[in-house]
Design a protein around this motif. Structure first.
Motif, PDB file in Angstrom:
ATOM      1  N   CYS A  46       0.803  -1.227   0.000  1.00 58.95           N
ATOM      2  CA  CYS A  46       0.000   0.000   0.000  1.00 58.95           C
ATOM      3  C   CYS A  46       0.834   1.274   0.000  1.00 58.95           C
ATOM      4  O   CYS A  46       0.392   2.287  -0.531  1.00 58.95           O
ATOM      5  CB  CYS A  46      -1.004   0.008   1.160  1.00 58.95           C
ATOM      6  SG  CYS A  46      -0.305   0.142   2.802  1.00 58.95           S
ATOM      7  N   ARG A  56      -6.493   4.726   2.077  1.00 56.34           N
ATOM      8  CA  ARG A  56      -7.559   4.489   1.097  1.00 56.34           C
ATOM      9  C   ARG A  56      -7.919   3.015   1.016  1.00 56.34           C
ATOM     10  O   ARG A  56      -9.086   2.655   0.916  1.00 56.34           O
ATOM     11  CB  ARG A  56      -7.142   5.013  -0.271  1.00 56.34           C
ATOM     12  CG  ARG A  56      -7.172   6.516  -0.337  1.00 56.34           C
ATOM     13  CD  ARG A  56      -6.807   7.026  -1.698  1.00 56.34           C
ATOM     14  NE  ARG A  56      -6.881   8.487  -1.714  1.00 56.34           N
ATOM     15  CZ  ARG A  56      -6.180   9.243  -2.509  1.00 56.34           C
ATOM     16  NH1 ARG A  56      -5.358   8.696  -3.383  1.00 56.34           N
ATOM     17  NH2 ARG A  56      -6.299  10.557  -2.462  1.00 56.34           N
ATOM     18  N   GLU A  57      -6.912   2.136   1.044  1.00 51.52           N
ATOM     19  CA  GLU A  57      -7.186   0.690   1.020  1.00 51.52           C
ATOM     20  C   GLU A  57      -7.979   0.270   2.252  1.00 51.52           C
ATOM     21  O   GLU A  57      -8.899  -0.523   2.172  1.00 51.52           O
ATOM     22  CB  GLU A  57      -5.886  -0.105   0.941  1.00 51.52           C
ATOM     23  CG  GLU A  57      -5.281  -0.145  -0.429  1.00 51.52           C
ATOM     24  CD  GLU A  57      -6.174  -0.829  -1.442  1.00 51.52           C
ATOM     25  OE1 GLU A  57      -6.695  -1.920  -1.157  1.00 51.52           O
ATOM     26  OE2 GLU A  57      -6.355  -0.250  -2.529  1.00 51.52           O
ATOM     27  N   TYR A  58      -7.602   0.816   3.401  1.00 53.70           N
ATOM     28  CA  TYR A  58      -8.318   0.492   4.640  1.00 53.70           C
ATOM     29  C   TYR A  58      -9.769   0.946   4.562  1.00 53.70           C
ATOM     30  O   TYR A  58     -10.683   0.207   4.920  1.00 53.70           O
ATOM     31  CB  TYR A  58      -7.621   1.147   5.830  1.00 53.70           C
ATOM     32  CG  TYR A  58      -8.387   0.990   7.115  1.00 53.70           C
ATOM     33  CD1 TYR A  58      -8.362  -0.210   7.817  1.00 53.70           C
ATOM     34  CD2 TYR A  58      -9.156   2.036   7.623  1.00 53.70           C
ATOM     35  CE1 TYR A  58      -9.070  -0.368   8.989  1.00 53.70           C
ATOM     36  CE2 TYR A  58      -9.874   1.892   8.792  1.00 53.70           C
ATOM     37  CZ  TYR A  58      -9.831   0.692   9.468  1.00 53.70           C
ATOM     38  OH  TYR A  58     -10.545   0.538  10.631  1.00 53.70           O
ATOM     39  N   GLU A  59      -9.977   2.181   4.097  1.00 55.89           N
ATOM     40  CA  GLU A  59     -11.344   2.707   4.006  1.00 55.89           C
ATOM     41  C   GLU A  59     -12.172   1.931   2.989  1.00 55.89           C
ATOM     42  O   GLU A  59     -13.360   1.700   3.199  1.00 55.89           O
ATOM     43  CB  GLU A  59     -11.309   4.197   3.664  1.00 55.89           C
ATOM     44  CG  GLU A  59     -10.806   5.035   4.822  1.00 55.89           C
ATOM     45  CD  GLU A  59     -10.547   6.486   4.471  1.00 55.89           C
ATOM     46  OE1 GLU A  59     -10.575   6.831   3.264  1.00 55.89           O
ATOM     47  OE2 GLU A  59     -10.304   7.269   5.400  1.00 55.89           O
ATOM     48  N   LYS A  60     -11.553   1.512   1.876  1.00 53.04           N
ATOM     49  CA  LYS A  60     -12.257   0.718   0.876  1.00 53.04           C
ATOM     50  C   LYS A  60     -12.665  -0.638   1.471  1.00 53.04           C
ATOM     51  O   LYS A  60     -13.770  -1.107   1.270  1.00 53.04           O
ATOM     52  CB  LYS A  60     -11.356   0.495  -0.334  1.00 53.04           C
ATOM     53  CG  LYS A  60     -12.097   0.096  -1.579  1.00 53.04           C
ATOM     54  CD  LYS A  60     -11.215  -0.160  -2.794  1.00 53.04           C
ATOM     55  CE  LYS A  60      -9.957   0.641  -2.878  1.00 53.04           C
ATOM     56  NZ  LYS A  60      -9.138   0.269  -4.056  1.00 53.04           N
ATOM     57  N   GLY A  61     -11.763  -1.259   2.243  1.00 49.59           N
ATOM     58  CA  GLY A  61     -12.052  -2.531   2.897  1.00 49.59           C
ATOM     59  C   GLY A  61     -13.146  -2.384   3.953  1.00 49.59           C
ATOM     60  O   GLY A  61     -14.005  -3.249   4.106  1.00 49.59           O
ATOM     61  N   LYS A  69     -15.541  -0.176   3.975  1.00 51.15           N
ATOM     62  CA  LYS A  69     -16.806   0.026   3.268  1.00 51.15           C
ATOM     63  C   LYS A  69     -17.349  -1.311   2.750  1.00 51.15           C
ATOM     64  O   LYS A  69     -18.546  -1.581   2.865  1.00 51.15           O
ATOM     65  CB  LYS A  69     -16.610   1.006   2.115  1.00 51.15           C
ATOM     66  CG  LYS A  69     -17.876   1.314   1.372  1.00 51.15           C
ATOM     67  CD  LYS A  69     -17.636   2.315   0.245  1.00 51.15           C
ATOM     68  CE  LYS A  69     -18.911   2.564  -0.528  1.00 51.15           C
ATOM     69  NZ  LYS A  69     -18.692   3.441  -1.666  1.00 51.15           N
ATOM     70  N   ALA A  70     -16.478  -2.153   2.220  1.00 52.66           N
ATOM     71  CA  ALA A  70     -16.892  -3.469   1.711  1.00 52.66           C
ATOM     72  C   ALA A  70     -17.417  -4.346   2.847  1.00 52.66           C
ATOM     73  O   ALA A  70     -18.404  -5.055   2.684  1.00 52.66           O
ATOM     74  CB  ALA A  70     -15.738  -4.145   1.000  1.00 52.66           C
TER      75      ALA A  70
END
Length: 145
Positions: free
Chosen positions: A44, A132-137, A139-140
């Motif tokens: 990341c 951003r990767e954490y927030e995307k995860g 949200k999923a």
């Protein structure tokens, strides 16, 4: 019917609130990566600029970012040798990540890294990808419930 000025001011407030200050991003990124393993960090944040092994269990990763010209003006006049800078000559950030047994245990920001709004704001882009990767995860995971 609402007046256009009321709608525009409401949109302006929404736009201002949507912008996250850089120092907040830098601080969140620092706390987010603590506990991460080295492979996840590299995926990341990218490959570190420099690494150093302190002992068999401890390693340091250095991530660096530099802005050549900030908070000033570059003036070039017909002077022998070129021109000169007015204001700051640039800012930089070194994020020093300490890993023990392959896991991040601490992050320290060093350098001329304060921006106009807050401290360490220049460091924000270093771990923004991880954030951003954490927030995307997150949200999923929320949508899967």
């Amino acid at each position: 019917m609402r007046k256009p000025s009321v709608l525009l001011s409401g949109f302006g407030i929404l736009l201002i609130c949507a912008c996250t200050p850089a120092h907040y991003v830098a601080d969140r990124g620092r706390h987010l990566i603590v506990g991460m393993d080295a492979a996840t960090l590299k995926s990341c944040a990218g490959i570190p600029t420099r690494t150093d092994r302190l002992d068999p269990r401890t390693e340091l990763y250095s991530y660096e970012i530099k802005y050549e010209y900030t908070n000033g003006a570059q003036v070039t006049l017909p002077i022998i040798g070129g021109g000169f800078n007015l204001g700051a000559s640039g800012s930089y950030c070194h994020a020093i990540v300490r890993l023990v047994d392959g896991k991040v245990v601490a992050v320290n920001y060093a350098g001329d890294n304060d921006d106009l709004i807050g401290k360490e704001g220049v460091c924000a882009p270093i771990f923004r990808g991880c954030l951003r990767e954490y927030e995307k995860g997150a949200k999923a995971r929320t949508e899967a419930r």
